[in-house]
Design a protein around this motif. Structure first.
Motif, PDB file in Angstrom:
ATOM      1  N   UNK A 550     -21.840  -7.704 -17.883  1.00 57.45           N
ATOM      2  CA  UNK A 550     -21.333  -7.429 -19.304  1.00 57.45           C
ATOM      3  C   UNK A 550     -21.276  -6.037 -19.499  1.00 57.45           C
ATOM      4  N   UNK A 551     -22.427  -5.382 -19.075  1.00 55.63           N
ATOM      5  CA  UNK A 551     -22.448  -3.900 -19.788  1.00 55.63           C
ATOM      6  C   UNK A 551     -21.610  -2.940 -19.082  1.00 55.63           C
ATOM      7  N   UNK A 552     -21.440  -3.367 -17.730  1.00 56.34           N
ATOM      8  CA  UNK A 552     -20.424  -2.645 -17.097  1.00 56.34           C
ATOM      9  C   UNK A 552     -18.805  -2.797 -17.563  1.00 56.34           C
ATOM     10  N   UNK A 553     -18.836  -4.293 -17.979  1.00 59.14           N
ATOM     11  CA  UNK A 553     -17.223  -4.319 -18.654  1.00 59.14           C
ATOM     12  C   UNK A 553     -17.098  -3.654 -19.914  1.00 59.14           C
ATOM     13  N   UNK A 554     -18.151  -3.617 -20.620  1.00 59.76           N
ATOM     14  CA  UNK A 554     -18.148  -2.676 -21.759  1.00 59.76           C
ATOM     15  C   UNK A 554     -18.048  -1.178 -21.367  1.00 59.76           C
ATOM     16  N   UNK A 555     -18.582  -0.934 -20.647  1.00 61.79           N
ATOM     17  CA  UNK A 555     -18.510   0.825 -20.301  1.00 61.79           C
ATOM     18  C   UNK A 555     -16.899   1.033 -19.804  1.00 61.79           C
ATOM     19  N   UNK A 556     -16.599   0.209 -18.874  1.00 63.89           N
ATOM     20  CA  UNK A 556     -15.131   0.238 -18.489  1.00 63.89           C
ATOM     21  C   UNK A 556     -14.034   0.215 -19.588  1.00 63.89           C
ATOM     22  N   UNK A 557     -14.394  -0.852 -20.785  1.00 60.78           N
ATOM     23  CA  UNK A 557     -13.354  -0.958 -21.806  1.00 60.78           C
ATOM     24  C   UNK A 557     -13.563   0.362 -22.739  1.00 60.78           C
ATOM     25  N   UNK A 558     -14.465   0.804 -22.822  1.00 54.73           N
ATOM     26  CA  UNK A 558     -14.591   2.045 -23.897  1.00 54.73           C
ATOM     27  C   UNK A 558     -14.147   3.574 -23.048  1.00 54.73           C
ATOM     28  N   UNK A 559     -14.047   3.496 -21.724  1.00 55.42           N
ATOM     29  CA  UNK A 559     -13.591   4.428 -20.999  1.00 55.42           C
ATOM     30  C   UNK A 559     -12.050   4.309 -20.603  1.00 55.42           C
ATOM     31  N   UNK A 560     -11.602   3.221 -20.679  1.00 58.32           N
ATOM     32  CA  UNK A 560     -10.181   2.826 -20.544  1.00 58.32           C
ATOM     33  C   UNK A 560     -10.021   2.497 -19.133  1.00 58.32           C
ATOM     34  N   UNK A 561     -11.005   2.283 -18.251  1.00 55.97           N
ATOM     35  CA  UNK A 561     -10.866   1.857 -16.772  1.00 55.97           C
ATOM     36  C   UNK A 561     -11.227   0.336 -16.551  1.00 55.97           C
ATOM     37  N   UNK A 562     -10.895  -0.516 -17.493  1.00 55.12           N
ATOM     38  CA  UNK A 562     -11.129  -1.745 -17.229  1.00 55.12           C
ATOM     39  C   UNK A 562      -9.759  -2.452 -16.929  1.00 55.12           C
ATOM     40  N   UNK A 563      -9.572  -2.835 -15.743  1.00 51.89           N
ATOM     41  CA  UNK A 563      -8.043  -3.600 -15.383  1.00 51.89           C
ATOM     42  C   UNK A 563      -8.263  -4.382 -14.072  1.00 51.89           C
ATOM     43  N   UNK A 564      -7.129  -4.928 -13.687  1.00 52.53           N
ATOM     44  CA  UNK A 564      -7.244  -5.836 -12.545  1.00 52.53           C
ATOM     45  C   UNK A 564      -7.451  -5.014 -11.136  1.00 52.53           C
TER      46      UNK A 564
END
Length: 591
Positions: A550-564
């Motif tokens: 969860x926390x890694x997902x939040x961090x990646x979302x906030x930095x714009x790096x969350x993706x497939x």
């Protein structure tokens, strides 16, 4: 086999090495390994022992010393057992590591694996030949002194092995890393043997029933290894193994294996039962008889009551017993099991007033409109359990706090991390990081302490938000995250919900999915999300056991790096193999 050369400093039933030597006298029991094509490989315990003796002999020639750590990177195959037990016979310590399963995220895997090699102090890496082709970068970063070899590289003349005592470390089991980097958990022979004996006591053989198991869980996972392999070794009994990827592609294969082998015990996490409900067709169940399945452990994840009830209803037509579904609770640091539900009764769930489930909110109370939580049972024999408040003091029954436990299977500590060990172990009690309460003598879990949602001064469980969106059309099952965070300059915390869409869903439907998720969350919890983001399948970061971070997902979302992950093509795979080969060559030059 009695005491003698190579039989151990203690009676043979007190170490894994002793259990293996004892099991070698039982040629009628062993491991049945099914491969992707459905072919079967039968390894009776005497064969498992002899193959391990050859690996032990090879390790001795390599000058692997007593207490050395040897990483094992294998899929579900005979090579894992050759090397795992071979390392133990050589007096060294096996360190199971997950192989690269998400090739689209290979660079992330290489970095993470190198850190695990280094933190465990690995001296040698043993790997399946196919897996080894992708390990060059990780090995080059960690630089284990003896490099990376395959089982064929180390086999030699059989050797009976070293003497082993119960207090020595049997294996280093990495935690899943749901809320932090994976940590190497040091588990002694005494701890894991006690766990195997306790588990087997839950299902003793009778004149009518001889127990056997089926598992598709990964061998690097505590439930797959400690919960399935070790009890089969301790009995000794027979265990049928399927590769995890076979289950994911065709969950009916798991159910057919239980039926064909007349297995009585088979564990799985909540998502696996949900996967069966979605993917298994009635046609695939033709001829299947699940009446032998007496213990269907529900492990490793939050148990969703609706999924549990649906499994009971759906598979009753094929002989599935309602009382077979058995929720349990455990963690790597406790060598697995901490509590067990009664295998002779159907699972129990209750609804509790949401406002009384937070830490410090007073005694919980039942409410018809409250949050439904499944009991995970009572402490297993020999285990002490208590709930403590934020000040570390024990709380009365029916009060939510952190779950702590103690007993014969608790870890020695985290490898190479004295501070973390001190933080986790206090006066013999293990701080689990899980929140829950005792109600009428049974444990009810409310979530992870580090994942709790803090909104408008109140605590909420992310699991309840995530479960609310699971039935939205187009949402990928088991792929939702609820997190809260405080943006800079904001007056209060924000609720962010991240969900993956199914692979067959078009991006044009993402807005509709987001709106339906918002409505379902509001109806189920009374919370209104500040933002619902719908993502392509595969975007959310996961642990080696498949849990969402969860926390890694939040961090990646906030930095714009969350993706497939990047698509895996033949060209990309070939490039990865070439890059790995160059890394191996460079590592050899540096040595």
């Amino acid at each position: 086999m009695g005491k003698g050369a190579g039989t151990g400093l203690e009676p043979e039933g007190t170490t894994l090495v002793g259990l293996l030597r004892r099991a070698a006298r039982h040629p009628d029991a062993g491991l049945r390994i099914l491969n992707r094509g459905g072919d079967e490989r039968w390894l009776p315990w005497p064969v498992v022992h002899e193959r391990a003796r050859r690996v032990a002999g090879g390790l001795r020639k390599l000058a692997v010393r007593r207490g050395d750590r040897v990483a094992l990177v294998f899929p579900t195959c005979p090579g894992f057992f050759d090397t795992f037990f071979g390392v133990l016979l050589a007096g060294a310590t096996p360190v199971p590591i997950y192989p690269p399963v998400r090739l689209g995220r290979l660079p992330e895997y290489e970095q993470r694996t190198a850190r695990m090699f280094s933190s465990a102090g690995v001296r040698l890496v043993l790997a399946d030949p196919r897996v080894r082709r992708l390990l060059g970068e990780a090995v080059a970063l960690a630089r284990p002194p003896l490099g990376c070899l395959t089982p064929a590289d180390v086999e030699a003349e059989s050797w009976d092995g070293e003497n082993v005592s119960p207090g020595e470390i049997a294996l280093i089991q990495f935690s899943s890393g749901t809320t932090r980097e994976p940590r190497g958990v040091a588990l002694s022979h005494r701890a894991v043997v006690a766990q195997a004996e306790t588990l087997n006591a839950f299902w003793p053989d009778t004149p009518e029933v001889t127990h056997s198991g089926v598992s598709w869980l990964p061998l690097y996972h505590d439930m797959g290894l400690i919960g399935c392999v070790f009890p089969a070794l301790e009995r000794p009994g027979t265990l049928t193994l399927l590769p995890p990827e076979v289950f994911v592609a065709s969950p009916a294969t798991w159910l057919r294996a239980i039926s064909t082998c007349r297995a009585t015990i088979s564990p799985a996490p909540n998502f696996a039962y949900s996967h069966c409900l979605r993917r298994v067709t009635d046609e695939e169940m033709e001829g299947v008889d699940l009446s032998s399945w007496r213990v269907a452990l529900n492990v490793a994840e939050c148990v969703e009551p609706e999924v549990a009830r649906a499994v009971q209803r759906r598979f009753a037509a094929w002989g599935f017993r309602p009382e077979a579904l058995t929720p349990v609770y455990g963690l790597s640091e406790a060598s697995l099991a901490v509590t067990f539900s009664d295998p002779a009764r159907p699972f129990v769930s209750r609804r509790f007033d949401r406002s009384r489930l937070a830490v410090g909110a007073g005694a919980v109370r039942e409410s018809p409109q409250g949050r439904e939580i499944v009991s995970v049972g009572c402490p297993i024999p020999g285990v002490g359990l208590r709930i403590v408040g934020t000040d570390g003091r024990p709380l009365p029954a029916a009060h939510t706090g952190e779950v702590e436990c103690r007993g014969p299977s608790i870890m020695d500590g985290y490898v190479g991390d004295t501070a973390a060990t001190y933080e986790a172990l206090r006066d013999g009690w293990l701080r689990t990081g899980d929140l829950g309460f005792l109600f009428e003598g049974e444990l009810y879990l409310t979530g992870r302490a580090k994942d709790t949602l803090l909104l408008r001064g109140r605590n909420y469980a992310p699991e309840e938000v995530e479960q609310a969106v699971g039935s939205v059309e187009g949402v990928r099952p088991g792929a939702a995250v609820a997190v809260s965070w405080l943006p800079e300059g904001a007056e209060g915390e924000r609720l962010l919900v991240l969900v993956e869409a199914r692979r067959d869903v078009h991006a044009a439907d993402f807005d509709r999915i987001a709106r339906e998720c918002e409505a379902r969350i509001l109806a189920a919890t009374g919370l209104s999300p500040d933002h619902v983001a719908v993502l392509p399948a595969g975007s959310l970061p996961r642990t080696s056991s498949g849990k969402i971070r969860r926390q890694a997902a939040l961090a990646q979302h906030l930095t714009g790096t969350l993706g497939p992950p990047a698509p895996v093509t033949r060209l990309r795979l070939a490039a990865a193999v070439l890059r790995s080969a160059v890394a191996f060559l460079w590592a050899r030059v540096r040595r």
